[in-house]
Design a protein around this motif. Sequence first.
Motif, PDB file in Angstrom:
ATOM      1  N   HIS A  14       0.881  -1.273  -0.012  1.00  4.49           N
ATOM      2  CA  HIS A  14       0.069  -0.030  -0.045  1.00  4.49           C
ATOM      3  C   HIS A  14       0.839   1.210   0.081  1.00  4.49           C
ATOM      4  N   LYS A  15       1.916   1.233   0.992  1.00  2.00           N
ATOM      5  CA  LYS A  15       2.801   2.613   1.017  1.00  2.00           C
ATOM      6  C   LYS A  15       3.587   2.707  -0.266  1.00  2.00           C
ATOM      7  N   LEU A  16       3.835   1.588  -0.996  1.00  2.26           N
ATOM      8  CA  LEU A  16       4.775   1.668  -2.243  1.00  2.26           C
ATOM      9  C   LEU A  16       3.847   2.325  -3.231  1.00  2.26           C
ATOM     10  N   THR A  17       2.590   1.626  -3.437  1.00  2.00           N
ATOM     11  CA  THR A  17       1.737   2.314  -4.220  1.00  2.00           C
ATOM     12  C   THR A  17       1.651   3.821  -4.359  1.00  2.00           C
ATOM     13  N   ILE A  18       1.344   4.305  -2.983  1.00  6.07           N
ATOM     14  CA  ILE A  18       1.468   5.855  -2.930  1.00  6.07           C
ATOM     15  C   ILE A  18       2.834   6.357  -3.235  1.00  6.07           C
ATOM     16  N   MET A  19       3.961   5.602  -2.745  1.00  8.31           N
ATOM     17  CA  MET A  19       5.207   6.443  -3.223  1.00  8.31           C
ATOM     18  C   MET A  19       5.315   6.446  -4.874  1.00  8.31           C
ATOM     19  N   ARG A  20       4.893   5.688  -5.623  1.00  6.96           N
ATOM     20  CA  ARG A  20       5.042   5.685  -7.029  1.00  6.96           C
ATOM     21  C   ARG A  20       4.111   6.532  -7.465  1.00  6.96           C
ATOM     22  N   ASP A  21       3.144   7.069  -6.947  1.00  5.94           N
ATOM     23  CA  ASP A  21       2.298   8.380  -7.650  1.00  5.94           C
ATOM     24  C   ASP A  21       3.225   9.407  -7.872  1.00  5.94           C
ATOM     25  N   LYS A  22       3.224   9.892  -9.122  1.00  2.81           N
ATOM     26  CA  LYS A  22       3.955  11.063  -9.323  1.00  2.81           C
ATOM     27  C   LYS A  22       3.266  12.215  -8.602  1.00  2.81           C
ATOM     28  N   GLU A  23       2.084  12.211  -8.141  1.00  2.00           N
ATOM     29  CA  GLU A  23       1.389  13.153  -7.532  1.00  2.00           C
ATOM     30  C   GLU A  23       2.030  13.427  -6.033  1.00  2.00           C
ATOM     31  N   THR A  24       2.571  12.493  -5.527  1.00  5.23           N
ATOM     32  CA  THR A  24       2.716  12.363  -3.987  1.00  5.23           C
ATOM     33  C   THR A  24       4.111  13.336  -3.769  1.00  5.23           C
ATOM     34  N   SER A  25       3.947  14.265  -2.777  1.00  5.05           N
ATOM     35  CA  SER A  25       4.756  15.316  -2.472  1.00  5.05           C
ATOM     36  C   SER A  25       6.021  14.851  -1.928  1.00  5.05           C
TER      37      SER A  25
END
Length: 209
Positions: A14-25
């Motif tokens: 789950h955390k890795l998916t958020i990190m992959r997102d280019k919109e993550t600050s």
Amino acid sequence: MQGVTVVDHPLVQHKLTIMRDKETSTAGFRRLLREISLLLCYEVTRDLELTTRKIETPLEVIDAPTLEGKKLVFASVLRAGNGLLDGMLDLVPAARVAHVGMYRDHETLQAVEYFFKAPSDLANRLVIVVDPMLATANSAIAAVDKLKERGATNLRFLCLLAAPEGLERFRAAHPDVPVFTASIDRNLNEKGYIVPGLGDAGDRMYGTK
């Protein structure tokens, strides 16, 4: 692949998916990297040897489990490795730390060393090498080469993402060093980046993209 462990815990994925997102600050990426490194550290240290020591609880005296042997060494491949290092030190604050400065020549994709500092007694310690990305594996191989030259014999490599090409090269160069990763991605692109990947981990962590 033999010698490779994929940590597929739901929280890690789950955390890795958020990190992959280019919109993550940048701040979000840095926080998630610290959190996921703690979870990965549980897995890479799962089989540490234990002994017992006598302690007194509020109720009775018991022989309680405690870590055996000398303290761990976390070897950070600079600069992105420090993102994993921070969370791991939260979990094992007494660990020793080595720093291996490597950068990738963007023309040749070869690793260039610029800094090395490590504890003197590596031969008697488990050394966990940390770098978010195992792409071409040039930096990882060079870092492990250097640590072995300094006497390390018991090593593990921990990363967020790995490319099949990098895993194959690393395992061929260092078959005695097990790899722990959160994901084996599809392949490398023509510039040597992991795809789908998450971009340059150092740039995203430090806001230098």
